[in-house]
Write an enzyme that holds these catalytic residues in place. Sequence first.
Site, mmCIF file in Angstrom:
data_model
loop_
_atom_site.group_PDB
_atom_site.id
_atom_site.type_symbol
_atom_site.label_atom_id
_atom_site.label_comp_id
_atom_site.label_asym_id
_atom_site.label_seq_id
_atom_site.Cartn_x
_atom_site.Cartn_y
_atom_site.Cartn_z
ATOM 1 N N GLY A 13 0.782 -1.229 0.000
ATOM 2 C CA GLY A 13 0.000 0.000 0.000
ATOM 3 C C GLY A 13 0.814 1.279 0.000
ATOM 4 N N SER A 14 2.025 1.225 -0.535
ATOM 5 C CA SER A 14 2.816 2.473 -0.560
ATOM 6 C C SER A 14 2.174 3.492 -1.513
ATOM 7 C CB SER A 14 4.271 2.203 -0.941
ATOM 8 O OG SER A 14 4.354 1.710 -2.249
ATOM 9 N N HIS A 96 -5.865 -8.574 -8.946
ATOM 10 C CA HIS A 96 -6.854 -9.431 -9.601
ATOM 11 C C HIS A 96 -7.173 -8.859 -10.974
ATOM 12 C CE1 HIS A 96 -7.884 -12.481 -6.878
ATOM 13 N NE2 HIS A 96 -8.607 -11.787 -6.026
ATOM 14 N N ASN A 113 -5.604 2.368 -13.223
ATOM 15 C CA ASN A 113 -4.658 1.381 -12.689
ATOM 16 C C ASN A 113 -3.250 1.908 -12.866
ATOM 17 O OD1 ASN A 113 -3.735 -1.229 -11.759
ATOM 18 N ND2 ASN A 113 -3.196 -1.705 -13.872
ATOM 19 N N HIS A 115 0.598 0.734 -13.481
ATOM 20 C CA HIS A 115 1.350 -0.450 -13.922
ATOM 21 C C HIS A 115 2.823 -0.081 -14.091
ATOM 22 C CE1 HIS A 115 2.141 -4.323 -15.552
ATOM 23 N NE2 HIS A 115 2.637 -3.806 -16.667
ATOM 24 N N ASP A 155 -3.774 -4.422 -18.312
ATOM 25 C CA ASP A 155 -2.818 -3.331 -18.495
ATOM 26 C C ASP A 155 -2.888 -2.728 -19.904
ATOM 27 O OD1 ASP A 155 -1.925 -3.730 -15.861
ATOM 28 O OD2 ASP A 155 -0.550 -5.292 -16.521
HETATM 29 C C1 GRF Z 1 3.231 -1.320 -7.579
HETATM 30 O O1 GRF Z 1 4.517 -1.524 -8.096
HETATM 31 C C2 GRF Z 1 2.224 -1.319 -8.686
HETATM 32 O O2 GRF Z 1 2.673 -0.737 -9.860
HETATM 33 C C3 GRF Z 1 2.033 -2.797 -8.886
HETATM 34 O O3 GRF Z 1 1.990 -3.310 -7.557
HETATM 35 C C4 GRF Z 1 2.813 -2.498 -6.730
HETATM 36 C C5 GRF Z 1 2.012 -2.109 -5.528
HETATM 37 O O4 GRF Z 1 2.806 -1.533 -4.526
HETATM 38 N N1 GRF Z 1 0.906 -3.071 -9.717
HETATM 39 P P1 GRF Z 1 2.143 -0.923 -3.218
HETATM 40 O O5 GRF Z 1 1.250 -2.006 -2.592
HETATM 41 O O6 GRF Z 1 1.362 0.296 -3.597
HETATM 42 O O7 GRF Z 1 3.298 -0.587 -2.307
#
Ligand code: GRF
Length: 209
Positions: A13-14, A96, A113, A115, A155
Amino acid sequence: MAPRVVVLISGTGSNLQALIDAIAAGSLKAEIPLVISNRSKVFGLERAEKAGIPTKVLALKPYTIAGKSRIQYDADLAQLIVAAKPDLVVLAGFMHILSPTFLEQFPTTPLINLHPALPGQFDGARAIERAFEAYQNGEIKHTGIMVHRVIQEVDGGEPLLVEQVEIKPEDDLVALQERIHSVEHVLLVRGAALVLEQEAAKKCNSTSA
Ligand code: GRF
């Protein structure tokens, strides 16, 4: 009233934190009424709770065990989101793939989203690892990140923001992951702000028409 942004996560969740911090700093004019995770006990849920944001966990496994379909899961997930009355849905590391059943529930609400790859490169899982391998094999010179609209194709939706990310010869995978994450945190906030601005402009045009 601030626009409502529902955030879906699966892990650390960063990127959710980046949204929370931008809202707290006033640089993103929004509120997060709900964070949904498909996994319990992930750090992203703690981040939401610490910020006073309601959370829900909807895991697929209990559906599978109970013999319920993936379509039912997607329908229930969509219902949870719709009930939170979002102006924008952000998939921030949500792992998902969403079906047409899910997407059909959002004819007018935008979904975006994040990616960690450039459009058309390394769609799907392990994008950073695959880019790193491709760099080591001399196939690419840099990688990137995109924020895109969500469509059925993984994506594959229209990119809203794209940012190139350098790969340095001395990088290991961790160094590249860290660089990508720090750029993601900026790009996701910009992407959310951009879509909310577009939505506000649409509403403004439709009321003045
Ligand atoms: C990110 O690198 C995002 O691009 C990918 O999953 C990761 C999620 O990181 N799809 P976080 O949970 O937000 O730290």
